[in-house]
Motif scaffolding. Structure first.
Motif, PDB file in Angstrom:
ATOM      1  N   MET D 166      43.921  53.635  40.432  1.00 43.97           N
ATOM      2  CA  MET D 166      42.775  54.310  40.346  1.00 43.97           C
ATOM      3  C   MET D 166      41.542  53.188  40.298  1.00 43.97           C
ATOM      4  N   ASP D 167      41.737  51.799  40.245  1.00 47.42           N
ATOM      5  CA  ASP D 167      40.943  50.865  40.200  1.00 47.42           C
ATOM      6  C   ASP D 167      41.066  49.779  41.208  1.00 47.42           C
ATOM      7  N   PRO D 168      40.268  49.359  41.997  1.00 46.16           N
ATOM      8  CA  PRO D 168      40.510  48.362  42.837  1.00 46.16           C
ATOM      9  C   PRO D 168      40.927  47.023  42.143  1.00 46.16           C
ATOM     10  N   ARG D 169      40.533  46.831  40.703  1.00 44.35           N
ATOM     11  CA  ARG D 169      40.956  45.736  40.303  1.00 44.35           C
ATOM     12  C   ARG D 169      42.478  45.619  39.861  1.00 44.35           C
ATOM     13  N   SER D 170      42.933  46.963  39.864  1.00 37.17           N
ATOM     14  CA  SER D 170      44.477  47.160  39.374  1.00 37.17           C
ATOM     15  C   SER D 170      45.529  47.294  40.680  1.00 37.17           C
ATOM     16  N   VAL D 171      44.998  47.289  41.859  1.00 38.09           N
ATOM     17  CA  VAL D 171      45.886  47.701  42.961  1.00 38.09           C
ATOM     18  C   VAL D 171      46.910  46.574  43.228  1.00 38.09           C
ATOM     19  N   GLU D 172      46.465  45.336  42.899  1.00 41.25           N
ATOM     20  CA  GLU D 172      47.551  44.098  43.120  1.00 41.25           C
ATOM     21  C   GLU D 172      49.044  44.317  42.046  1.00 41.25           C
ATOM     22  N   LEU D 173      48.182  44.671  40.733  1.00 40.86           N
ATOM     23  CA  LEU D 173      49.258  44.836  39.543  1.00 40.86           C
ATOM     24  C   LEU D 173      50.342  46.069  40.143  1.00 40.86           C
ATOM     25  N   VAL D 174      49.644  47.268  40.494  1.00 42.17           N
ATOM     26  CA  VAL D 174      50.511  48.190  40.831  1.00 42.17           C
ATOM     27  C   VAL D 174      51.322  48.225  41.793  1.00 42.17           C
ATOM     28  N   ALA D 175      50.855  47.367  42.888  1.00 39.44           N
ATOM     29  CA  ALA D 175      51.680  47.199  44.138  1.00 39.44           C
ATOM     30  C   ALA D 175      52.855  46.418  44.026  1.00 39.44           C
ATOM     31  N   ARG D 176      52.628  45.562  42.761  1.00 39.71           N
ATOM     32  CA  ARG D 176      54.045  44.488  42.295  1.00 39.71           C
ATOM     33  C   ARG D 176      55.125  45.410  42.062  1.00 39.71           C
ATOM     34  N   TYR D 177      54.896  46.796  41.429  1.00 39.54           N
ATOM     35  CA  TYR D 177      55.907  47.747  41.003  1.00 39.54           C
ATOM     36  C   TYR D 177      56.096  48.824  41.713  1.00 39.54           C
ATOM     37  N   ALA D 178      55.042  49.556  42.530  1.00 37.06           N
ATOM     38  CA  ALA D 178      55.626  50.578  43.228  1.00 37.06           C
ATOM     39  C   ALA D 178      56.147  50.610  44.600  1.00 37.06           C
ATOM     40  N   ASP D 179      56.648  51.537  45.156  1.00 33.48           N
ATOM     41  CA  ASP D 179      57.009  51.631  46.600  1.00 33.48           C
ATOM     42  C   ASP D 179      56.061  52.243  47.263  1.00 33.48           C
ATOM     43  N   ILE D 180      55.390  53.492  46.815  1.00 31.38           N
ATOM     44  CA  ILE D 180      54.209  53.870  47.385  1.00 31.38           C
ATOM     45  C   ILE D 180      53.227  54.132  46.628  1.00 31.38           C
ATOM     46  N   LEU D 181      51.879  53.592  46.923  1.00 28.90           N
ATOM     47  CA  LEU D 181      50.574  53.525  46.098  1.00 28.90           C
ATOM     48  C   LEU D 181      49.898  54.972  46.280  1.00 28.90           C
ATOM     49  N   GLN D 182      49.884  55.629  45.326  1.00 27.53           N
ATOM     50  CA  GLN D 182      49.094  56.962  45.217  1.00 27.53           C
ATOM     51  C   GLN D 182      47.765  56.913  45.142  1.00 27.53           C
ATOM     52  N   ILE D 183      46.920  57.497  46.036  1.00 23.14           N
ATOM     53  CA  ILE D 183      45.492  57.590  46.018  1.00 23.14           C
ATOM     54  C   ILE D 183      45.389  59.299  45.272  1.00 23.14           C
ATOM     55  N   GLY D 184      44.556  59.140  44.146  1.00 22.70           N
ATOM     56  CA  GLY D 184      44.606  60.690  43.668  1.00 22.70           C
ATOM     57  C   GLY D 184      43.362  61.266  44.248  1.00 22.70           C
ATOM     58  N   THR D 185      43.294  62.590  43.852  1.00 23.97           N
ATOM     59  CA  THR D 185      42.455  63.413  44.726  1.00 23.97           C
ATOM     60  C   THR D 185      40.948  63.068  44.110  1.00 23.97           C
ATOM     61  N   ARG D 186      40.619  62.553  42.972  1.00 20.85           N
ATOM     62  CA  ARG D 186      39.351  62.326  42.757  1.00 20.85           C
ATOM     63  C   ARG D 186      38.925  60.860  43.352  1.00 20.85           C
ATOM     64  N   ASN D 187      39.762  60.227  43.961  1.00 21.78           N
ATOM     65  CA  ASN D 187      39.627  59.037  44.597  1.00 21.78           C
ATOM     66  C   ASN D 187      39.350  58.850  46.132  1.00 21.78           C
TER      67      ASN D 187
END
Lengths: 342, 342, 342, 342
Positions: D166-187
């Motif tokens: 949800m936050d550009p500042r945590s993209v790197e963090l989430v990408a370390r764990y996830a196989d697919i990054l989800q952008i939610g409807t509000r974003n």
């Protein structure tokens, strides 16, 4: 109209379109671009939808250029239409308030309402004798008895009468009593009713359908105009949206938009749009400031006893307070409040 | 129903509400909380709207608890309604396809369409003799002549006939020819028409209004049921939303929702919902997978020559291809495709 | 909250709900009716959604009774919030106009715009340095350079600056230049941004999301208030509906509704709502008449050369004409137009 | 693009438009008709909106002809995009089910959910570590702890992981764990987040905004594609309409529409669209029948204890029943259910 061809349309497809348009009497401009071929067609805009061009091979989309209504447009008639109702004129530089209960419930209720409405400065009395109700178990109106009460109220107060007609079979009946025939929001596209009402020789108040675009609304007016009845008053009454705090969303911008596209007068019904009396006064002021030619407002002598739409009805005190505010806004708009004379 | 009082409501306000509810025959539960007083009322749910409680002092809002429709509900009748139309049964474990042109245009066009439709496996023929058109300048239908052609097509093919009636004055006429009377989307809340159609003694196909909630749709069905006509088939045909790529947004979820709330059969009209033939086949399959009891599909022998809605009509080849696909989906749903017998 | 049990819920189901509610600290009222059992629960309204009651056996529906926002409500704070911005106060009995171009395009363009805006009587300058654009190929803003130009314009004119921030990482940067931080409509529910902006110690202009209900909008404000920042200005800017003549549908009724539900000031942005300059002046007047505390209006020295949203921008002459009209409307509302002092 | 001039536009107005278009590098076709002059312009479609032609004197309207997106279109790339995620391929002739709880609530809950999901035949595990919640008082997710649990679940089951950022500042963090990054409807239109996610080098699941048109959705995808990331999976999850029985209106027609306009794979999330578990299974079947490449479904080991969205979550038994149904529908579509291999 513009016909945009698919990027893999072949010459044969294009020729077929050209032939069809020519046969239908259109004048044609062909632009062959690198990415797309585009065909412009100029002719009788009202026949476009019947051509089914989008069903032809190679067509990506058809883009209409001109509005499909004619007699309702500014291009057809530029000066604003002013409509005579009894001794009143609606449109032009006057602001009229049409007020009264949602439904005619009894002689006493109606005569009391008429008196209050008149003393506060309104010029037309509203009240339903036939009521369109979402549920078959709700009060459906007093029918002809209600019409007679409306006529009596007119006699006693001089107010003009606006009331709804829902069934083509009762147009003649309602037209015997009413000064303005109202088409309700659910019937905006009840085309047989529109034609029947058009022929009754009375001005028509055409409410916008709850999910009608501006164009569809003007096309519904066109049904009436095309029958030879020029006296159409449009009434914005809210559109259906996702928003659930008010009953509908009052689309006030429709007021200046209608003024720009059409010569017909337009009034606003904040009561049905909003469904809560508390917000009727501010939106009535706003409607005048947006340029409306009048208002259709629900006022009930005792909203808590109303058989229909009590929650959106102003009580007499709130209605009087509103009427006192409106003059100032009308005056800033270069208009004056309508006066009784019929 | 729950009445939520304002945080500054006084005892007198609460007493007034209690008195009114008691007089109206409701059973009452009062909860005085710290932040709010809440009044629960149990009684005849169909009379709620007439009480105008929200207009009374101290009331913040009124929350209805039960659905306002009765005979259309699962609580009233739990087993699915199965409707006889000629020799066919609609509802239950059969999937019927009603297909044909938007409008009856000529005897040749209709008989050709009927033949194609029948051979592909459909069991009912659709075709409008009276057409509701947004513009007064569009083709409006062949009227009684069109009805006669429909009757002839039935005689020749054995297909049952479904056709729209728009005017209460022509219900008797249309009922003489049709097997199913269709109420169009613009007339879902044309209450005089609903009552007249209900009394004609024929099954009714009730299309959902383009801006009708599920509840309003079931209340419109209730108008018909309450007149003693139990044979109502609901038809989802898209709702009006902001989305502009398709003509309306097909609300397929309405299918399982109707199945949950009501015992009435429900079919889907993807053609009008979408407005583009290209997406009719996938959404027809999806409708069956969602549990629909049938489809209403536009098929024209030559869409590019259609006088109405050509862009959304399947041509014969695409229609046949669709019909061949549907059996598999019906079978996965534990259903079979309807067979002609009337 | 009211939990409505299914008509076939058993005692065990009801007991489970009661237990869960008690454990969560709710006070309970049980009403066993003939048709339905209804459970009223009073307690911390903000925790309701986390209980997942609708997933429990026997539950038909859960009806929330109180609003889920707290600090934004009239119940929390009854007197209207007045916000200091530089030497100005927003809210109360003053009407402020924030005007300027959609985007900061160049130093010359901005300084010229600022001069025009000031001379016409506006008190705040708007202009985007970061632009949210639907297409990646559109002009995206001058970023920090744009902010510097805004600061220079403030220095030269004394106008306060309102500008949008889109990225939590640039909040600090934007806050160094702006007097009011604007949250755009697409970011109304960008919760990380809301929190970051709340902490920047500057007033926040919170635009309504194009598909946000009033309740969701106030909950977004609650995110900011709950971080300790009390200076939230709400801005109505149109909602997305089926209507396609204007870009969005300006929901002016939101103005009196917000005034009723909340103590926060509310302004109106007719330019983005409508998308056509021609209707900006009438809807600006209507906004004031509906009770708005101010306007956010696009004015461009030369709309035809605008890099963004030219079609909805007033040119200098039209803007001046509008400003001259507004005073009368403000005065009828018992307010005065804001004066520069910062 | 077509520029339609006003009926009272003068030569000077037309010349100005022609000059502006020529300067911008467009190729021009001029059609002077009796009622209107129409200017066709062919060139870089992506720059159109920046020209502000509608702000120029004499212009009635500007009609775009071609879609404003490029890399997302079929014209750019005709063969369907197939995306590698771990050892899986999404798109093409495979149907994948991504399932799991709305939020990661605890290690036990997640591992149990993962086991159920895997055994039932799903190939990807969903679960939110960062939760976008309408109210600031709702559970907001376990953040990095939640990501670690997701990674552990992958290790134990082999399921691939899809989770929201949800936050550009945590993209790197989430990408370390996830196989697919989800952008939610509000974003969906959080453009800084889109760009940041695009650069993370992982496939992106782009949910449709609740009030986004198909075109805006594809333009949001274009933001990601234009950054060089070709692995975009679109996810239909319901749009906001007036209909209030389901949470949103699932727009299933978007599936074949996206397949027609774009080469990108598209899946469906019936759980969030509908908000009621009871209708998730029929709409999952319908999604496959409409041509979807997969599903995103909420399954919770114990929906009644869910901290988030319990009412829309399937319980394990209902989820297993659904999974058993899907194979038949996939097979009718000429597809097979995806198999685990990562």
């Amino acid at each position: 109209m513009i016909v945009v061809m698919n990027h893999n349309a072949v010459d044969h497809d294009i020729d077929n379109i050209l032939k069809k348009l020519e046969n239908a009497g259109f004048q044609i401009h062909l632009s062959r671009g690198v990415e797309r071929t585009i065909i412009g067609a100029i002719g009788d805009k009202t026949r476009l939808k019947d051509l089914s061009l989008e069903a032809m091979p190679g067509v990506e989309k058809v883009v209409p250029i001109l509005q499909p209504y004619k007699m309702a447009s500014r291009a057809y008639k530029d000066e604003p239409t002013v409509i005579k109702v009894g001794g009143l004129t609606i449109g032009g530089d006057t602001v009229h308030v049409m007020a009264g209960p949602c439904a005619v419930e009894s002689r006493d209720q109606l005569l009391e309402a008429a008196q209050i409405v008149k003393e506060a400065g309104a010029t037309l009395l509203r009240g339903g004798a036939f009521k369109p109700r979402t549920s078959p178990y709700s009060f459906q109106g007093l029918e002809e008895q209600g019409l007679e009460m409306l006529a009596e109220a007119r006699e006693r107060t001089g107010l003009c009468i606006v009331t709804e007609v829902m069934d083509p079979r009762s147009v003649e009946l309602v037209a015997r009593y009413a000064d303005i025939l109202q088409i309700g929001t659910r019937n905006m596209q009840n085309f047989f009713l529109l034609r029947e009402v058009a022929r009754a020789g009375k001005p028509v108040l055409l409410k916008r359908g709850a999910s009608a675009t501006i164009e569809e609304w003007l096309l519904a007016a066109e049904y009436i105009l095309a029958e030879g009845n020029r006296d159409v008053i449009l009434c914005e009454r809210g559109i259906r949206t996702f928003d659930d705090y008010t009953r509908n969303t009052l689309d006030l911008t429709a007021v200046p938009v209608i003024k720009y596209l059409s010569h017909l007068p337009v009034i606003v019904d904040p009561s049905h749009a909003i469904g809560k009396w508390r917000f009727v006064a501010p939106m009535s002021r706003a409607a005048i400031a947006a340029g409306a030619d009048g208002l259709l407002v629900e006022m009930h002598p005792n909203p808590a006893e109303a058989l229909c739409d009590g929650p959106q009805s102003l009580n007499p005190a709130n209605f009087r307070a509103l009427m006192q505010e409106l003059g100032g806004f009308a005056s800033l708009m270069g208009k004056k409040m309508g006066q009784l004379s019929c």
